[in-house]
Design a protein around this motif. Structure first.
Motif, short mmCIF file in Angstrom:
data_model
loop_
_atom_site.label_atom_id
_atom_site.label_comp_id
_atom_site.label_asym_id
_atom_site.label_seq_id
_atom_site.Cartn_x
_atom_site.Cartn_y
_atom_site.Cartn_z
N LEU A 63 35.27 19.26 42.39
CA LEU A 63 35.50 19.91 41.10
C LEU A 63 36.71 20.83 41.15
O LEU A 63 37.39 21.03 40.13
N VAL A 73 30.67 18.36 46.17
CA VAL A 73 31.02 18.43 44.74
C VAL A 73 31.90 19.64 44.46
O VAL A 73 32.70 19.63 43.52
N PHE A 102 28.09 17.65 37.97
CA PHE A 102 27.83 18.31 39.24
C PHE A 102 27.06 17.42 40.21
O PHE A 102 26.89 17.78 41.37
N THR A 103 26.60 16.27 39.77
CA THR A 103 25.76 15.41 40.62
C THR A 103 26.55 14.34 41.36
O THR A 103 25.97 13.57 42.11
N ALA A 138 26.77 20.25 31.23
CA ALA A 138 27.11 20.72 32.57
C ALA A 138 25.91 21.41 33.22
O ALA A 138 25.63 21.20 34.41
N LEU A 166 21.44 18.26 40.01
CA LEU A 166 21.94 18.38 41.38
C LEU A 166 20.90 19.04 42.27
O LEU A 166 20.62 18.56 43.38
N THR A 218 23.44 18.75 34.42
CA THR A 218 23.84 18.08 35.67
C THR A 218 23.71 19.02 36.86
O THR A 218 23.39 18.58 37.97
N ALA A 219 23.91 20.34 36.65
CA ALA A 219 23.69 21.30 37.73
C ALA A 219 22.22 21.34 38.13
O ALA A 219 21.87 21.38 39.31
#
Length: 289
Positions: free
Chosen positions: A226, A222, A37-38, A95, A102, A98-99
């Motif tokens: 995605l 993003v 997500f970054t 995941a 972000l 990474t969220a």
């Protein structure tokens, strides 16, 4: 006809960027098994390094190189966090991390860049490349699509035709086994994060003049990235490429219709919903039977 063709072609710049960001997301997922997500936030860091340098009076070309290096460095930093503390975590945990990263990157970025006020972004590639059906195609549009196609081809060849690519595929599928047979797991992982950070940064440098160049706006690209990756089911580079370009074209077409223009940013979410529902069709059919 031109009333629809012009905005559709205008959407190619965004589409090329979505495609490139999406291919980078698939590349990261296939090699290090992380839904990242970054990605756009990493690119935003490098882009705002370019903006800071040009605003300080430095020449554009060295500033672009410095910005790309900053993006690669931030990518390596995120990769270090993921490989150092979350290498053995499952995909859902990665995941989620990474969220969270972000959110942290956006908070830091907004703090360092002055909030959500747009900054002056130099137009790196002004002008028209050629005419298509009487409509001007900008150099930025042609370049972003060209870069997306190039990265797609290189990624496909790299993973399937090179020894390092095979090692990286092993890294994703069986990281522990790859390490046991001598594959330098952490080093290769950091190289993946750095390379995708550099490509993402350059893509955002191209599209930033056409957006509201603030850190949050660029970081949230993003979402369409995605969405494009989901079209390719995080496996196919070519379907991701097509999905990203189609998203940009759809946004361009939506901007030409007054009644839905203000909702065009919802298109990636609709695409994500449609793909998720389509991917579940077989399970639902089995249940129905």
């Amino acid at each position: 006809m031109n009333s629809f063709l012009t905005p559709a072609i205008a959407g190619l710049t965004a589409g090329g960027t979505y495609a490139l960001l999406g291919v980078c997301a698939v590349f990261t997922y296939r090699l290090v098994a992380v839904v990242n997500f970054t990605g756009a936030a990493i690119g935003s860091a490098g882009t705002f390094a370019l903006i800071a340098l040009t605003e300080s009076g430095y020449p554009t070309f060295p500033s672009v190189i410095a910005g790309i290096l900053v993006g690669a460095a931030v990518g390596v930093l995120i990769g270090f966090i993921m490989t150092r503390w979350f290498a053995e975590a499952n995909s859902s945990t990665k995941a989620a991390v990474t969220a969270a990263l972000l959110v942290g990157l956006i908070a830091i970025g907004l703090r360092l860049t002055g909030g959500q006020h747009p900054r002056v972004m130099p137009d790196l590639f002004p002008g028209s490349a050629f005419r298509l059906a009487g409509v001007e195609v900008t150099i930025a549009s042609a370049l972003t699509i060209g870069l997306a196609v190039l990265f797609t081809v290189l990624s496909d060849l790299f993973l399937n035709r090179t020894r390092i690519g095979l090692h990286l595929r092993a890294l994703s599928d069986r990281p522990l086994a790859a390490e046991l047979i001598g594959v330098k797991v952490r080093l290769l992982s950091l190289l993946v994060w750095g390379a995708t950070g550099a490509f993402t940064t350059f893509a955002l440098m191209i599209i930033a003049p056409q957006r509201s160049p603030n850190f949050m706006t660029l970081s949230l690209l993003v979402v369409p990235a995605l969405a494009a990756a989901l079209v390719g089911l995080f496996r196919s580079f070519w379907l991701t490429l097509a999905g990203g370009i189609l998203l940009g074209v759809l946004e361009g077409l939506a901007s030409s219709v007054d009644s839905i223009a203000q909702y065009r940013s919802a298109i990636p979410f609709l695409v994500i919903l449609a793909v998720l529902l389509w991917s579940q069709r077989e399970a639902r059919w089995d249940e129905a039977r």
